[in-house]
Design an enzyme around this catalytic site. Sequence first.
Site, mmCIF file in Angstrom:
data_model
loop_
_atom_site.group_PDB
_atom_site.id
_atom_site.type_symbol
_atom_site.label_atom_id
_atom_site.label_comp_id
_atom_site.label_asym_id
_atom_site.label_seq_id
_atom_site.Cartn_x
_atom_site.Cartn_y
_atom_site.Cartn_z
ATOM 1 N N SER A 454 -37.869 -17.587 -33.844
ATOM 2 C CA SER A 454 -36.163 -18.319 -34.536
ATOM 3 C C SER A 454 -37.044 -19.274 -36.319
ATOM 4 C CB SER A 454 -35.808 -19.347 -33.696
ATOM 5 O OG SER A 454 -34.930 -18.694 -32.838
ATOM 6 N N CYS A 647 -28.416 -22.631 -29.554
ATOM 7 C CA CYS A 647 -29.579 -21.706 -29.590
ATOM 8 C C CYS A 647 -30.920 -22.391 -28.754
ATOM 9 C CB CYS A 647 -30.815 -21.626 -30.819
ATOM 10 S SG CYS A 647 -32.231 -21.307 -30.809
ATOM 11 N N ASP A 692 -28.460 -17.885 -30.860
ATOM 12 C CA ASP A 692 -30.152 -17.666 -30.854
ATOM 13 C C ASP A 692 -30.113 -17.448 -29.667
ATOM 14 O OD1 ASP A 692 -32.155 -15.949 -32.513
ATOM 15 O OD2 ASP A 692 -32.477 -17.654 -32.968
ATOM 16 N N TRP A 694 -32.747 -17.098 -26.378
ATOM 17 C CA TRP A 694 -34.256 -16.422 -25.209
ATOM 18 C C TRP A 694 -34.213 -15.926 -24.277
ATOM 19 C CZ3 TRP A 694 -34.968 -19.190 -29.339
ATOM 20 C CH2 TRP A 694 -35.334 -20.233 -29.879
HETATM 21 P P1 FAD Z 1 -45.757 -13.907 -22.565
HETATM 22 O O1 FAD Z 1 -47.073 -13.665 -22.711
HETATM 23 O O2 FAD Z 1 -45.104 -12.730 -23.654
HETATM 24 O O3 FAD Z 1 -45.283 -14.425 -21.175
HETATM 25 C C1 FAD Z 1 -43.796 -15.191 -21.787
HETATM 26 C C2 FAD Z 1 -43.208 -15.117 -19.878
HETATM 27 O O4 FAD Z 1 -43.373 -13.868 -18.881
HETATM 28 C C3 FAD Z 1 -44.084 -16.181 -19.508
HETATM 29 O O5 FAD Z 1 -44.138 -16.974 -19.465
HETATM 30 C C4 FAD Z 1 -44.055 -15.800 -17.915
HETATM 31 O O6 FAD Z 1 -42.613 -16.458 -17.532
HETATM 32 C C5 FAD Z 1 -43.642 -14.015 -17.981
HETATM 33 N N1 FAD Z 1 -44.979 -13.401 -17.675
HETATM 34 C C6 FAD Z 1 -46.165 -12.971 -18.214
HETATM 35 N N2 FAD Z 1 -46.493 -12.413 -17.673
HETATM 36 C C7 FAD Z 1 -46.755 -12.565 -16.078
HETATM 37 C C8 FAD Z 1 -47.469 -12.373 -15.706
HETATM 38 N N3 FAD Z 1 -48.328 -11.547 -15.508
HETATM 39 N N4 FAD Z 1 -46.638 -11.723 -14.097
HETATM 40 C C9 FAD Z 1 -45.568 -12.474 -14.261
HETATM 41 N N5 FAD Z 1 -44.374 -13.096 -15.447
HETATM 42 C C10 FAD Z 1 -45.507 -13.451 -16.484
HETATM 43 N N6 FAD Z 1 -40.168 -19.608 -28.628
HETATM 44 C C11 FAD Z 1 -39.824 -20.725 -29.130
HETATM 45 O O7 FAD Z 1 -41.194 -21.079 -28.480
HETATM 46 N N7 FAD Z 1 -39.461 -20.955 -29.935
HETATM 47 C C12 FAD Z 1 -39.204 -19.726 -31.020
HETATM 48 O O8 FAD Z 1 -38.334 -20.410 -31.892
HETATM 49 C C13 FAD Z 1 -38.765 -18.817 -30.381
HETATM 50 N N8 FAD Z 1 -37.709 -18.094 -30.524
HETATM 51 C C14 FAD Z 1 -37.158 -16.847 -30.318
HETATM 52 C C15 FAD Z 1 -36.245 -16.009 -30.907
HETATM 53 C C16 FAD Z 1 -35.789 -14.482 -30.515
HETATM 54 C C17 FAD Z 1 -35.242 -14.133 -31.495
HETATM 55 C C18 FAD Z 1 -36.775 -14.124 -29.165
HETATM 56 C C19 FAD Z 1 -36.218 -12.943 -28.546
HETATM 57 C C20 FAD Z 1 -37.799 -15.105 -28.429
HETATM 58 C C21 FAD Z 1 -37.977 -16.803 -28.875
HETATM 59 N N9 FAD Z 1 -38.560 -17.337 -28.548
HETATM 60 C C22 FAD Z 1 -39.263 -18.403 -29.269
HETATM 61 C C23 FAD Z 1 -39.646 -16.888 -27.644
HETATM 62 C C24 FAD Z 1 -41.058 -16.240 -27.707
HETATM 63 O O9 FAD Z 1 -40.628 -14.825 -28.668
HETATM 64 C C25 FAD Z 1 -41.714 -15.405 -27.189
HETATM 65 O O10 FAD Z 1 -41.413 -15.448 -25.937
HETATM 66 C C26 FAD Z 1 -42.828 -17.094 -26.420
HETATM 67 O O11 FAD Z 1 -42.873 -17.913 -26.955
HETATM 68 C C27 FAD Z 1 -43.980 -16.713 -25.201
HETATM 69 O O12 FAD Z 1 -44.588 -15.753 -25.953
HETATM 70 P P2 FAD Z 1 -46.384 -15.489 -24.962
HETATM 71 O O13 FAD Z 1 -46.596 -14.326 -25.458
HETATM 72 O O14 FAD Z 1 -46.904 -16.885 -25.410
HETATM 73 O O15 FAD Z 1 -45.816 -15.246 -23.865
#
Ligand code: FAD
Length: 694
Positions: A454, A647, A692, A694
Amino acid sequence: AQLDTLDIIVLAALLVGTVAYFTKGTYWAVYGDPYGNSLANGNGAAKAGKSRNIIEKLEETDKNCVVFYGSQTGTAEDYASRLAKEGHSRFGLNTIVADLEDYDYENLDKFPDDKLAVFVLATYGEGEPTDNAVEFYEFLGSDDVSFSDGQSVDDKPLSNLKYVAFGLGNNTYEHYNSMVRNVDTYLTKLGATRLGSAGEGDDGAGTMEEDFLAWKEPMWADVAEKMGLEEREAVYEAVFEITEKPDLSAEDDTVYVGEPNKNHLEGSQKGPFNANNPFIAPIDESKELFTVKNRNCLHMEIDIAGSNLSYTTGDHIAVWPTNAGKEVDRFLSILGLNPKRHTVIAVKGLDPTAKVPFPSPTTYDAAVRYHMEICAPVSRQLVSTIAPFAPNDQIKAEMTKLGSEKDYFQEKVTHRNLNLAQLLEIESNGEAWSKVPFSLFIEGLVKIQPRYYSISSSSYVQKDKIAITAVVESIENPGNPHVLKGVTTNYLLALKQKQHGDPSPDPHGLNYAITGPRNKYDGIHVPVHVRHSNFKLPSDPSKPIIMIGPGTGVAPFRGFVQERAAQAKAGQNVGKTVLFFGCRKKSEDFIYQDEWDQYKEALGDNFVMHTAFSRDGPNKVYVQHQIEESADEINKLLEQKAYIYVCGDAANMAREVNTILGKIIAKHRNVPETKGEEIVKAMRASNQYQEDVW
Ligand code: FAD
């Protein structure tokens, strides 16, 4: 329980060597080079000059089953291709996978009655269709929907259409699985016949994969019975042909070493930038808003000047991640591919309709690092598929057991948060899995997904700079020898470290390829695109607003308040601006603490901030409590038609806020609670209440 039993029986059958994969003729593809210029200008068949007529397409390619998907994060797309493979390998259906946005629907009334349509439909946000399903959904749900023969709804124009449907949703949202439910209703109303029950997967309960597995077995039984199909013994057949190219080197300028498409390969990036064509954006500034023990939160300013990208306050930015070097190494090593990781490979669909999910020729290293979601949770079905290729019979038996026993799988894999390579390492004790065809991983793993954030800045204040506020994901699990590191947030953290010339730029040994393919991201760049949202300030700034955003949920509200403060400074009449924020400790994770004071100076008494610190006192205080305490003020503002925004955490906070608001309204307006709930519903419907989450 019945489903579980069926599940086990059928999975057991799968494991006797009947692994579900299809060969020829399963995916719909853009012919030629899908990563060429045509794709850079938008997605899909139409833009590539291909037919949007699915009936013709099925006939041309000799298929009798189309699996449509409406997907946002890739899971629905993955399920669609798994169903297509299975339909072919087990039941001899000639299947094709189709992106909903690539076709027109006026001629669905011509859908032959000996063919099958499968719909795999994710619900997004507030019961909305995914971006690629918007047109389909609007078409089907329209009051005056009309088909090629001009029949009306009453004529049951779709009476030839046989279909099955599965939805992907999240029960923490109010409109749980509304996409599949509504599409199912529309189709039925139009005369189509559903075979079997419409399935629903629940991400909120964390049971999506198991819901899917449990739904598809009785579904196949129904389809087989009603279409007269006979189940056959399925053997794995690769979808993709991988040819090593010793004549090419990774340095050759025709080889993709991570470039997302042809524009990027050929040098200068060209717009329009969108979900198929990221802008490699400079990061202007980056810092940590807080750092405590194992938690930290990033603030980044991303420069979009000159890209033609634009945003408005409340939009999302998508970040295209790169896998951590440590996990890329683990993956390639356990497959025995390390010695030839930079060997050039050409990847081609064995059927002209098979869509290669990344540009080719490429290298094993680039495919894994930039294009495959290798760190995600492992799918039980994939474990079954890999089992026959285990290094020895003992490991094969264990993999077979994992694939067939739901509870055992939960205990050994799901609860330990393992990714695929970690699981394979543990199962084989480090011995390489060199017999698994690489195609199986391209088929079985999801294409790496951009992550949304966001936007935490105001476009009115800084139209060329997009701010991100993100907590770095790092999860320790006692059963897992590895710390789970979020793919994107740790990549962003590494970029931040690099920008600050940190002597140990890689904080967790994850070792990202920060400079990107051919050093094209050097100078601290990150690939991004912008996604427009409906989460919007009222166009008239004098309207009051209430914002509820604990933790990083405050991200868009920093943008909102930044905007209103600037408007006030510019002499505009800005209404009451109320913010509820919560975090653990005032001294630890109270983000943007100093900035709020500045905004207060500009907005004066019109800016009111309520804070809740859950770990500062003897009692845990959350934003929900603060809202209850300010019930009177909130009710008054709502009566003055204040916009209210929520949010952040969808699972608990947003739902609780929704309930509390209903109660507040009921109490302060002296109406029954059911009436309070109705008023909240009506506020949502009229966009006075926006989420908003997630
Ligand atoms: P990822 O690698 O995608 O992992 C995310 C989660 O998935 C982990 O914490 C865990 O729970 C699970 N996971 C991953 N791998 C495994 C595994 N091997 N086994 C079990 N569980 C697993 N985030 C913010 O910080 N700020 C924002 O403003 C924000 N805005 C968003 C707005 C929208 C519309 C949406 C959809 C999401 C938003 N998010 C926001 C969330 C963001 O998109 C990400 O999902 C978040 O930052 C995590 O991404 P990542 O790639 O670091 O983690």
